[in-house]
Design a protein around this motif. Structure first.
Motif, PDB file in Angstrom:
ATOM      1  N   THR A  80       0.833  -1.200   0.000  1.00  0.00           N
ATOM      2  CA  THR A  80       0.000   0.000   0.000  1.00  0.00           C
ATOM      3  C   THR A  80       0.867   1.250   0.000  1.00  0.00           C
ATOM      4  O   THR A  80       0.371   2.358   0.171  1.00  0.00           O
ATOM      5  N   LEU A  81       2.172   1.076  -0.184  1.00  0.00           N
ATOM      6  CA  LEU A  81       3.092   2.215  -0.237  1.00  0.00           C
ATOM      7  C   LEU A  81       2.825   3.075  -1.472  1.00  0.00           C
ATOM      8  O   LEU A  81       2.487   2.543  -2.534  1.00  0.00           O
ATOM      9  N   PRO A  82       3.008   4.391  -1.376  1.00  0.00           N
ATOM     10  CA  PRO A  82       2.872   5.248  -2.550  1.00  0.00           C
ATOM     11  C   PRO A  82       4.143   5.218  -3.404  1.00  0.00           C
ATOM     12  O   PRO A  82       5.221   4.878  -2.902  1.00  0.00           O
ATOM     13  N   ASN A  83       4.021   5.552  -4.663  1.00  0.00           N
ATOM     14  CA  ASN A  83       5.161   5.700  -5.585  1.00  0.00           C
ATOM     15  C   ASN A  83       6.012   4.443  -5.721  1.00  0.00           C
ATOM     16  O   ASN A  83       7.237   4.524  -5.774  1.00  0.00           O
ATOM     17  N   VAL A  84       5.370   3.290  -5.784  1.00  0.00           N
ATOM     18  CA  VAL A  84       6.104   2.031  -5.958  1.00  0.00           C
ATOM     19  C   VAL A  84       6.337   1.804  -7.443  1.00  0.00           C
ATOM     20  O   VAL A  84       5.422   1.902  -8.245  1.00  0.00           O
ATOM     21  N   LYS A  85       7.589   1.510  -7.797  1.00  0.00           N
ATOM     22  CA  LYS A  85       7.893   1.248  -9.206  1.00  0.00           C
ATOM     23  C   LYS A  85       8.028  -0.246  -9.510  1.00  0.00           C
ATOM     24  O   LYS A  85       7.854  -0.662 -10.643  1.00  0.00           O
ATOM     25  N   ARG A  86       8.351  -1.062  -8.487  1.00  0.00           N
ATOM     26  CA  ARG A  86       8.477  -2.508  -8.678  1.00  0.00           C
ATOM     27  C   ARG A  86       8.042  -3.251  -7.437  1.00  0.00           C
ATOM     28  O   ARG A  86       8.205  -2.763  -6.320  1.00  0.00           O
ATOM     29  N   VAL A  87       7.525  -4.441  -7.662  1.00  0.00           N
ATOM     30  CA  VAL A  87       7.248  -5.371  -6.570  1.00  0.00           C
ATOM     31  C   VAL A  87       7.947  -6.676  -6.946  1.00  0.00           C
ATOM     32  O   VAL A  87       7.799  -7.175  -8.063  1.00  0.00           O
ATOM     33  N   LEU A  88       8.734  -7.194  -6.013  1.00  0.00           N
ATOM     34  CA  LEU A  88       9.531  -8.397  -6.252  1.00  0.00           C
ATOM     35  C   LEU A  88       9.095  -9.507  -5.308  1.00  0.00           C
ATOM     36  O   LEU A  88       8.634  -9.248  -4.202  1.00  0.00           O
ATOM     37  N   ALA A 128       9.064  -4.166  -2.058  1.00  0.00           N
ATOM     38  CA  ALA A 128       8.547  -3.045  -2.833  1.00  0.00           C
ATOM     39  C   ALA A 128       9.668  -2.033  -3.014  1.00  0.00           C
ATOM     40  O   ALA A 128      10.296  -1.620  -2.038  1.00  0.00           O
ATOM     41  N   LEU A 129       9.945  -1.668  -4.267  1.00  0.00           N
ATOM     42  CA  LEU A 129      10.954  -0.657  -4.577  1.00  0.00           C
ATOM     43  C   LEU A 129      10.236   0.616  -4.993  1.00  0.00           C
ATOM     44  O   LEU A 129       9.409   0.594  -5.902  1.00  0.00           O
ATOM     45  N   THR A 130      10.557   1.731  -4.343  1.00  0.00           N
ATOM     46  CA  THR A 130       9.886   2.995  -4.631  1.00  0.00           C
ATOM     47  C   THR A 130      10.666   3.807  -5.658  1.00  0.00           C
ATOM     48  O   THR A 130      11.825   3.501  -5.962  1.00  0.00           O
ATOM     49  N   GLN A 131      10.023   4.835  -6.179  1.00  0.00           N
ATOM     50  CA  GLN A 131      10.636   5.699  -7.196  1.00  0.00           C
ATOM     51  C   GLN A 131      11.927   6.353  -6.693  1.00  0.00           C
ATOM     52  O   GLN A 131      12.837   6.607  -7.469  1.00  0.00           O
ATOM     53  N   ASP A 132      12.010   6.623  -5.390  1.00  0.00           N
ATOM     54  CA  ASP A 132      13.203   7.279  -4.850  1.00  0.00           C
ATOM     55  C   ASP A 132      14.304   6.296  -4.447  1.00  0.00           C
ATOM     56  O   ASP A 132      15.275   6.663  -3.796  1.00  0.00           O
ATOM     57  N   GLY A 133      14.174   5.015  -4.840  1.00  0.00           N
ATOM     58  CA  GLY A 133      15.238   4.032  -4.641  1.00  0.00           C
ATOM     59  C   GLY A 133      15.210   3.297  -3.320  1.00  0.00           C
ATOM     60  O   GLY A 133      16.100   2.506  -3.032  1.00  0.00           O
ATOM     61  N   LYS A 134      14.206   3.518  -2.497  1.00  0.00           N
ATOM     62  CA  LYS A 134      14.120   2.816  -1.218  1.00  0.00           C
ATOM     63  C   LYS A 134      13.456   1.455  -1.407  1.00  0.00           C
ATOM     64  O   LYS A 134      12.649   1.261  -2.302  1.00  0.00           O
ATOM     65  N   ALA A 135      13.833   0.515  -0.543  1.00  0.00           N
ATOM     66  CA  ALA A 135      13.294  -0.841  -0.610  1.00  0.00           C
ATOM     67  C   ALA A 135      12.671  -1.205   0.727  1.00  0.00           C
ATOM     68  O   ALA A 135      13.262  -0.981   1.784  1.00  0.00           O
ATOM     69  N   PHE A 136      11.452  -1.773   0.663  1.00  0.00           N
ATOM     70  CA  PHE A 136      10.727  -2.194   1.853  1.00  0.00           C
ATOM     71  C   PHE A 136      10.292  -3.643   1.644  1.00  0.00           C
ATOM     72  O   PHE A 136       9.980  -4.040   0.532  1.00  0.00           O
ATOM     73  N   PHE A 137      10.256  -4.434   2.753  1.00  0.00           N
ATOM     74  CA  PHE A 137       9.926  -5.841   2.566  1.00  0.00           C
ATOM     75  C   PHE A 137       9.060  -6.402   3.681  1.00  0.00           C
ATOM     76  O   PHE A 137       8.965  -5.841   4.768  1.00  0.00           O
ATOM     77  N   ALA A 138       8.463  -7.543   3.360  1.00  0.00           N
ATOM     78  CA  ALA A 138       7.783  -8.406   4.323  1.00  0.00           C
ATOM     79  C   ALA A 138       8.302  -9.812   4.064  1.00  0.00           C
ATOM     80  O   ALA A 138       8.688 -10.147   2.941  1.00  0.00           O
ATOM     81  N   LYS A 139       8.342 -10.612   5.118  1.00  0.00           N
ATOM     82  CA  LYS A 139       8.914 -11.955   5.010  1.00  0.00           C
ATOM     83  C   LYS A 139       7.940 -12.977   5.580  1.00  0.00           C
ATOM     84  O   LYS A 139       7.221 -12.701   6.526  1.00  0.00           O
ATOM     85  N   ARG A 140       7.946 -14.164   4.973  1.00  0.00           N
ATOM     86  CA  ARG A 140       7.122 -15.275   5.461  1.00  0.00           C
ATOM     87  C   ARG A 140       7.921 -16.565   5.304  1.00  0.00           C
ATOM     88  O   ARG A 140       8.509 -16.818   4.259  1.00  0.00           O
ATOM     89  N   GLU A 141       7.917 -17.378   6.345  1.00  0.00           N
ATOM     90  CA  GLU A 141       8.564 -18.685   6.248  1.00  0.00           C
ATOM     91  C   GLU A 141       7.562 -19.693   5.721  1.00  0.00           C
ATOM     92  O   GLU A 141       6.428 -19.764   6.193  1.00  0.00           O
TER      93      GLU A 141
END
Length: 151
Positions: A80-88, A128-141
């Motif tokens: 739900t982040l704004p300005n996301v350019k990629r989801v991996l 999630a990679l944003t337009q300004d180059g930041k990366a945010f993540f969630a993890k699941r085993e």
């Protein structure tokens, strides 16, 4: 009236013409090959030019705790982040860590669901990679009882 053989011949002729004109690719080309060839999560993120990822509650990943077979594991993920350019989607212990790379435009809803192969029990990351180059993540085993892909 065309019979089956004539229909197939006409279809082949049209496909050949489209391919010759460059409208149909003859080979599938992997975008950013180095990222898909990476053997670790960090190497894949580095190949994509991502900064060090930070845990975020605005990135989600859902799937089974235990998968009966690694050949087909259903996962859903998004942000739900704004300005996301990629989801991996990355799987830590797969032969190739990067499983999916979605490039987004502002009109695309960044929520995805897909089936993946897992070679063994592993942590799975949605990034999630944003337009300004930041990366945010969630993890699941995800624990796999029978592997789905090998080296």
């Amino acid at each position: 009236m065309l019979n089956r053989r004539q229909t197939l011949q006409h279809s082949w002729a049209v496909a050949t013409l489209l391919g010759t004109a460059g409208f149909l690719p003859f080979k599938a080309i992997a975008y950013e090959k180095a990222a898909f060839d990476a053997k670790s999560v960090n190497a894949a993120l580095k190949a994509l030019g991502a900064s060090a990822p930070v845990v975020s509650t605005e990135v989600t990943i859902n799937g089974p705790e235990i998968a009966d077979s690694g050949a087909s594991v259903l996962l859903s993920f998004g942000t739900t982040l704004p300005n996301v350019k990629r989801v991996l989607l990355l799987v830590e212990k797969n032969p190739s860590a990067l499983v999916a790379n979605f490039q987004l435009s502002p009109i695309v809803d960044p929520q995805f669901s897909l089936r993946i192969k897992m070679s063994q029990s592993s942590d799975v990351y949605a990034v999630a990679l944003t337009q300004d180059g930041k990366a945010f993540f969630a993890k699941r085993e995800v624990k796999v009882t029978i592997g789905g892909c090998g080296e």
